[in-house]
Design an enzyme around this catalytic site. Structure first.
Site, PDB file in Angstrom:
ATOM      1  N   HIS A 162       7.680  11.703 -23.811  1.00  0.00           N
ATOM      2  CA  HIS A 162       6.694  12.244 -22.878  1.00  0.00           C
ATOM      3  C   HIS A 162       7.030  11.772 -21.473  1.00  0.00           C
ATOM      4  O   HIS A 162       7.849  10.864 -21.297  1.00  0.00           O
ATOM      5  CB  HIS A 162       5.287  11.743 -23.244  1.00  0.00           C
ATOM      6  CG  HIS A 162       5.146  10.276 -23.007  1.00  0.00           C
ATOM      7  ND1 HIS A 162       5.635   9.336 -23.899  1.00  0.00           N
ATOM      8  CD2 HIS A 162       4.638   9.565 -21.969  1.00  0.00           C
ATOM      9  CE1 HIS A 162       5.412   8.127 -23.429  1.00  0.00           C
ATOM     10  NE2 HIS A 162       4.811   8.233 -22.254  1.00  0.00           N
TER      11      HIS A 162
ATOM     12  N   HIS B 248       9.711   9.815 -15.378  1.00  0.00           N
ATOM     13  CA  HIS B 248      10.760   9.356 -16.300  1.00  0.00           C
ATOM     14  C   HIS B 248      10.346   9.626 -17.735  1.00  0.00           C
ATOM     15  O   HIS B 248       9.153   9.664 -18.043  1.00  0.00           O
ATOM     16  CB  HIS B 248      11.039   7.860 -16.117  1.00  0.00           C
ATOM     17  CG  HIS B 248       9.872   6.992 -16.478  1.00  0.00           C
ATOM     18  ND1 HIS B 248       8.825   6.749 -15.605  1.00  0.00           N
ATOM     19  CD2 HIS B 248       9.558   6.332 -17.626  1.00  0.00           C
ATOM     20  CE1 HIS B 248       7.942   5.967 -16.203  1.00  0.00           C
ATOM     21  NE2 HIS B 248       8.352   5.703 -17.432  1.00  0.00           N
TER      22      HIS B 248
END
Ligand code: ATP
Ligand code: MG
Length: 176
Positions: free
Chosen positions: A43, A124
């Protein structure tokens, strides 16, 4: 103080399973140092809220439902180690709908009195934790067609951390 009823919550983009499969397959050929993140857990965190009372859930769902941004493509094209040994895929370009989404979200959270991490937003996708040696591979370009975002509950289970989606919202189809 954290109580049993507190929920560990965060807003995130959940990685679609086909892309998560491709990313993990590539990662697993690279022999990364560290503990690999489970495929189902890939995620991109938009905002981390930490421990919140269960009563905050409705307010956060309301807030999520008021955010407006277009769907976009996120190209994950860089590999970097951040923080304490988090090996991550990072986009070298920040699509403007992602900036808009995060700006609205962070502004809404501040208005509602939720304390956010003071560090600037760094998009990220963590692939491995506790990496002692920074990975040196050049990743292929992973293109992520981002069409929704969600509110997640982070739970510890005997098989490791699990993120439960509490709500999700579609991003708008961009007009031509
Ligand atoms: P665990 O910490 O139990 O090993 P985890 O890091 O996957 O598992 P959480 O700590 O609940 O689970 O974090 C959920 C998401 O929020 C992760 O993407 C994590 O990197 C991010 N996150 C956690 N703490 C912060 C923080 N202080 N600021 C920004 N993002 C955070
Ligand atoms: Mg954590």
């Amino acid at each position: 103080m954290t109580t049993e009823k507190d929920l560990r919550l965060f807003f995130a983009l959940p990685c679609p399973s086909t892309l998560a499969d491709a990313i993990c397959s590539w990662r697993d050929t690279q022999k990364f140092d560290g503990r690999p993140v489970a495929q189902a857990n890939l995620h991109l965190t938009l905002a981390f809220l930490g421990s919140q009372p269960a009563s905050a859930l409705e307010e956060l769902k309301q807030l999520g439902s008021h955010l407006r941004a277009d769907a976009f493509t996120l190209r994950l094209d860089q590999l970097r180690t951040i923080g304490h040994g988090f090996a991550c895929l990072i986009p070298s370009q920040l699509p403007s709908p992602l900036s808009q989404l995060v700006e609205q979200l962070h502004a809404g959270l501040s208005t509602h009195g939720f304390a956010l991490d003071s560090r600037p937003f760094l998009p990220h996708v963590t692939l491995a934790r506790d990496a002692q040696t920074p990975p040196t591979a050049t990743p292929p370009m992973f293109d992520w067609h981002v069409q929704r975002f969600g509110l997640f509950l982070s739970e510890h289970t005997p098989s490791g951390v699990h993120y439960r989606e509490m709500a999700n919202w579609p991003l708008a189809t961009p007009s031509a």
